[in-house]
Design a protein around this motif. Structure first.
Motif, PDB file in Angstrom:
ATOM      1  N   LEU A 100       0.821  -1.213   0.000  1.00 25.48           N
ATOM      2  CA  LEU A 100       0.000   0.000   0.000  1.00 25.48           C
ATOM      3  C   LEU A 100       0.852   1.259   0.000  1.00 25.48           C
ATOM      4  O   LEU A 100       0.449   2.289  -0.535  1.00 25.48           O
ATOM      5  CB  LEU A 100      -0.934   0.026   1.226  1.00 25.48           C
ATOM      6  CG  LEU A 100      -2.183  -0.821   1.140  1.00 25.48           C
ATOM      7  CD1 LEU A 100      -2.848  -0.944   2.501  1.00 25.48           C
ATOM      8  CD2 LEU A 100      -3.150  -0.221   0.139  1.00 25.48           C
ATOM      9  N   ARG A 101       2.019   1.207   0.606  1.00 25.11           N
ATOM     10  CA  ARG A 101       2.885   2.385   0.709  1.00 25.11           C
ATOM     11  C   ARG A 101       3.681   2.653  -0.559  1.00 25.11           C
ATOM     12  O   ARG A 101       4.441   3.616  -0.621  1.00 25.11           O
ATOM     13  CB  ARG A 101       3.856   2.215   1.888  1.00 25.11           C
ATOM     14  CG  ARG A 101       3.136   2.144   3.225  1.00 25.11           C
ATOM     15  CD  ARG A 101       4.083   1.920   4.384  1.00 25.11           C
ATOM     16  NE  ARG A 101       4.649   0.566   4.318  1.00 25.11           N
ATOM     17  CZ  ARG A 101       5.952   0.297   4.322  1.00 25.11           C
ATOM     18  NH1 ARG A 101       6.822   1.249   4.423  1.00 25.11           N
ATOM     19  NH2 ARG A 101       6.377  -0.941   4.255  1.00 25.11           N
ATOM     20  N   LEU A 102       3.531   1.806  -1.557  1.00 28.00           N
ATOM     21  CA  LEU A 102       4.275   1.968  -2.809  1.00 28.00           C
ATOM     22  C   LEU A 102       3.305   2.338  -3.928  1.00 28.00           C
ATOM     23  O   LEU A 102       2.654   1.461  -4.505  1.00 28.00           O
ATOM     24  CB  LEU A 102       5.017   0.672  -3.156  1.00 28.00           C
ATOM     25  CG  LEU A 102       5.902   0.067  -2.066  1.00 28.00           C
ATOM     26  CD1 LEU A 102       6.504  -1.250  -2.534  1.00 28.00           C
ATOM     27  CD2 LEU A 102       6.978   1.041  -1.640  1.00 28.00           C
ATOM     28  N   PRO A 107      -3.553  -2.198  -6.138  1.00 23.46           N
ATOM     29  CA  PRO A 107      -3.715  -3.612  -5.823  1.00 23.46           C
ATOM     30  C   PRO A 107      -3.223  -4.555  -6.918  1.00 23.46           C
ATOM     31  O   PRO A 107      -2.974  -5.724  -6.654  1.00 23.46           O
ATOM     32  CB  PRO A 107      -5.220  -3.754  -5.647  1.00 23.46           C
ATOM     33  CG  PRO A 107      -5.800  -2.788  -6.631  1.00 23.46           C
ATOM     34  CD  PRO A 107      -4.828  -1.631  -6.652  1.00 23.46           C
ATOM     35  N   SER A 108      -3.091  -4.067  -8.168  1.00 24.72           N
ATOM     36  CA  SER A 108      -2.866  -5.006  -9.272  1.00 24.72           C
ATOM     37  C   SER A 108      -1.516  -5.717  -9.221  1.00 24.72           C
ATOM     38  O   SER A 108      -1.468  -6.953  -9.203  1.00 24.72           O
ATOM     39  CB  SER A 108      -3.068  -4.302 -10.611  1.00 24.72           C
ATOM     40  OG  SER A 108      -2.162  -3.223 -10.721  1.00 24.72           O
ATOM     41  N   ALA A 109      -0.409  -4.990  -9.226  1.00 22.48           N
ATOM     42  CA  ALA A 109       0.911  -5.640  -9.214  1.00 22.48           C
ATOM     43  C   ALA A 109       1.105  -6.402  -7.909  1.00 22.48           C
ATOM     44  O   ALA A 109       1.607  -7.535  -7.900  1.00 22.48           O
ATOM     45  CB  ALA A 109       2.016  -4.603  -9.400  1.00 22.48           C
ATOM     46  N   ASN A 127       8.821 -12.715 -14.049  1.00 23.35           N
ATOM     47  CA  ASN A 127       8.322 -13.884 -14.777  1.00 23.35           C
ATOM     48  C   ASN A 127       6.857 -14.191 -14.489  1.00 23.35           C
ATOM     49  O   ASN A 127       6.336 -15.198 -14.951  1.00 23.35           O
ATOM     50  CB  ASN A 127       9.180 -15.113 -14.442  1.00 23.35           C
ATOM     51  CG  ASN A 127      10.616 -14.931 -14.888  1.00 23.35           C
ATOM     52  OD1 ASN A 127      10.895 -14.273 -15.875  1.00 23.35           O
ATOM     53  ND2 ASN A 127      11.530 -15.512 -14.134  1.00 23.35           N
ATOM     54  N   ILE A 128       6.190 -13.353 -13.711  1.00 25.95           N
ATOM     55  CA  ILE A 128       4.772 -13.567 -13.403  1.00 25.95           C
ATOM     56  C   ILE A 128       3.976 -13.436 -14.695  1.00 25.95           C
ATOM     57  O   ILE A 128       4.090 -12.423 -15.401  1.00 25.95           O
ATOM     58  CB  ILE A 128       4.266 -12.540 -12.358  1.00 25.95           C
ATOM     59  CG1 ILE A 128       4.984 -12.728 -11.039  1.00 25.95           C
ATOM     60  CG2 ILE A 128       2.755 -12.661 -12.178  1.00 25.95           C
ATOM     61  CD1 ILE A 128       4.672 -11.646 -10.017  1.00 25.95           C
ATOM     62  N   PRO A 129       3.172 -14.436 -15.029  1.00 27.48           N
ATOM     63  CA  PRO A 129       2.371 -14.332 -16.259  1.00 27.48           C
ATOM     64  C   PRO A 129       1.314 -13.235 -16.143  1.00 27.48           C
ATOM     65  O   PRO A 129       0.705 -13.048 -15.092  1.00 27.48           O
ATOM     66  CB  PRO A 129       1.722 -15.716 -16.382  1.00 27.48           C
ATOM     67  CG  PRO A 129       1.843 -16.357 -15.052  1.00 27.48           C
ATOM     68  CD  PRO A 129       2.972 -15.692 -14.332  1.00 27.48           C
ATOM     69  N   GLY A 130       1.152 -12.491 -17.225  1.00 24.93           N
ATOM     70  CA  GLY A 130       0.100 -11.476 -17.275  1.00 24.93           C
ATOM     71  C   GLY A 130       0.484 -10.117 -16.714  1.00 24.93           C
ATOM     72  O   GLY A 130      -0.385  -9.253 -16.583  1.00 24.93           O
ATOM     73  N   LEU A 131       1.751  -9.895 -16.392  1.00 23.37           N
ATOM     74  CA  LEU A 131       2.161  -8.566 -15.913  1.00 23.37           C
ATOM     75  C   LEU A 131       2.057  -7.563 -17.060  1.00 23.37           C
ATOM     76  O   LEU A 131       2.555  -7.813 -18.156  1.00 23.37           O
ATOM     77  CB  LEU A 131       3.606  -8.587 -15.415  1.00 23.37           C
ATOM     78  CG  LEU A 131       3.889  -9.022 -13.994  1.00 23.37           C
ATOM     79  CD1 LEU A 131       5.385  -8.936 -13.703  1.00 23.37           C
ATOM     80  CD2 LEU A 131       3.121  -8.213 -12.991  1.00 23.37           C
ATOM     81  N   THR A 132       1.421  -6.437 -16.803  1.00 22.77           N
ATOM     82  CA  THR A 132       1.336  -5.389 -17.819  1.00 22.77           C
ATOM     83  C   THR A 132       2.628  -4.581 -17.797  1.00 22.77           C
ATOM     84  O   THR A 132       3.417  -4.656 -16.843  1.00 22.77           O
ATOM     85  CB  THR A 132       0.151  -4.448 -17.538  1.00 22.77           C
ATOM     86  OG1 THR A 132       0.404  -3.746 -16.317  1.00 22.77           O
ATOM     87  CG2 THR A 132      -1.160  -5.227 -17.441  1.00 22.77           C
ATOM     88  N   SER A 133       2.836  -3.772 -18.799  1.00 24.23           N
ATOM     89  CA  SER A 133       4.044  -2.938 -18.838  1.00 24.23           C
ATOM     90  C   SER A 133       4.033  -1.939 -17.685  1.00 24.23           C
ATOM     91  O   SER A 133       5.077  -1.649 -17.099  1.00 24.23           O
ATOM     92  CB  SER A 133       4.168  -2.228 -20.183  1.00 24.23           C
ATOM     93  OG  SER A 133       3.038  -1.410 -20.409  1.00 24.23           O
ATOM     94  N   GLY A 134       2.869  -1.416 -17.327  1.00 22.08           N
ATOM     95  CA  GLY A 134       2.760  -0.490 -16.199  1.00 22.08           C
ATOM     96  C   GLY A 134       3.123  -1.157 -14.878  1.00 22.08           C
ATOM     97  O   GLY A 134       3.774  -0.554 -14.031  1.00 22.08           O
ATOM     98  N   GLU A 135       2.695  -2.402 -14.705  1.00 19.97           N
ATOM     99  CA  GLU A 135       3.030  -3.137 -13.483  1.00 19.97           C
ATOM    100  C   GLU A 135       4.524  -3.428 -13.424  1.00 19.97           C
ATOM    101  O   GLU A 135       5.145  -3.310 -12.367  1.00 19.97           O
ATOM    102  CB  GLU A 135       2.224  -4.432 -13.415  1.00 19.97           C
ATOM    103  CG  GLU A 135       0.736  -4.200 -13.197  1.00 19.97           C
ATOM    104  CD  GLU A 135      -0.122  -5.428 -13.454  1.00 19.97           C
ATOM    105  OE1 GLU A 135      -1.287  -5.433 -13.015  1.00 19.97           O
ATOM    106  OE2 GLU A 135       0.346  -6.381 -14.115  1.00 19.97           O
ATOM    107  N   LYS A 136       5.109  -3.780 -14.583  1.00 21.97           N
ATOM    108  CA  LYS A 136       6.556  -4.026 -14.625  1.00 21.97           C
ATOM    109  C   LYS A 136       7.335  -2.757 -14.298  1.00 21.97           C
ATOM    110  O   LYS A 136       8.347  -2.802 -13.593  1.00 21.97           O
ATOM    111  CB  LYS A 136       6.972  -4.568 -15.998  1.00 21.97           C
ATOM    112  CG  LYS A 136       6.543  -6.000 -16.221  1.00 21.97           C
ATOM    113  CD  LYS A 136       6.973  -6.500 -17.585  1.00 21.97           C
ATOM    114  CE  LYS A 136       6.477  -7.916 -17.815  1.00 21.97           C
ATOM    115  NZ  LYS A 136       6.826  -8.440 -19.134  1.00 21.97           N
ATOM    116  N   GLU A 137       6.856  -1.603 -14.770  1.00 28.63           N
ATOM    117  CA  GLU A 137       7.506  -0.323 -14.467  1.00 28.63           C
ATOM    118  C   GLU A 137       7.435  -0.031 -12.965  1.00 28.63           C
ATOM    119  O   GLU A 137       8.409   0.434 -12.379  1.00 28.63           O
ATOM    120  CB  GLU A 137       6.852   0.816 -15.252  1.00 28.63           C
ATOM    121  CG  GLU A 137       7.171   0.809 -16.727  1.00 28.63           C
ATOM    122  CD  GLU A 137       6.395   1.870 -17.500  1.00 28.63           C
ATOM    123  OE1 GLU A 137       5.910   2.844 -16.890  1.00 28.63           O
ATOM    124  OE2 GLU A 137       6.258   1.707 -18.725  1.00 28.63           O
TER     125      GLU A 137
END
Length: 166
Positions: A100-102, A107-109, A127-137
């Motif tokens: 929550l502090r990040l 909630p998604s990533a 390597n988590i399947p389905g990670l979006t580019s925003g979540e990876k960033e």
């Protein structure tokens, strides 16, 4: 008016009667198990004192038997600081609420991180399947604040829902 002499009212079968008697017998016997035993009307002070001593003796014996079990309990978890109370978060044991502090993680990533794993290293999280580019960033932004400690059953079980609600 029915003139048939063999006319009979729908009789209750013997199986039904046996079943009802069995139910009544079961109810009576279970109620009898909770009925107080008959005791003399007057209890002397000596009887009360011996009952008290027997109770205290049994309580002391139980307490003495419980002490060794408590000595073997895991009291402190050496990586407790990584469960969300500090700047670094353990990917394998921290609850989803630790993220929550990040900003951008919850909630998604965060949900995907706690739903997968265990992770051998922080890099495994990509390597988590389905990670979006925003979540990876978002993960890349906070990568230095993550660690991957050995999974502990006491904490892994609560990663998704630890029962804390607003």
């Amino acid at each position: 008016h029915d003139s048939n002499p063999t006319h009979s009212v729908n009789p209750i079968s013997t199986n039904t009667i046996k079943m009802k008697l069995a139910i009544v017998a079961a109810l009576v016997s279970s109620a009898a198990a909770f009925a107080p035993n008959a005791q003399p009307a007057a209890q002397t002070a000596l009887n009360a004192e011996s009952d008290r001593r027997a109770f205290l003796g049994a309580a002391a014996a139980f307490g003495a038997a419980a002490v060794p079990a408590a000595a073997n309990a895991m009291v402190d978890y050496e990586n407790i600081a990584y469960l969300g109370g500090g700047p670094v978060i353990d990917l394998n044991n921290a609850n989803v609420r630790a993220y929550l502090r990040l900003p951008g993680m919850y909630p998604s990533a965060a949900g995907k991180i706690v739903s997968h794993g265990p992770y051998k290293s922080v890099a495994d999280v990509y390597n988590i399947p389905g990670l979006t580019s925003g979540e990876k960033e978002a993960i890349k932004k906070y990568e230095s604040r993550f660690t991957a400690k050995a999974p502990q059953a006491e904490y892994v079980i609560d990663r998704i829902n630890n029962g804390l609600y607003r």
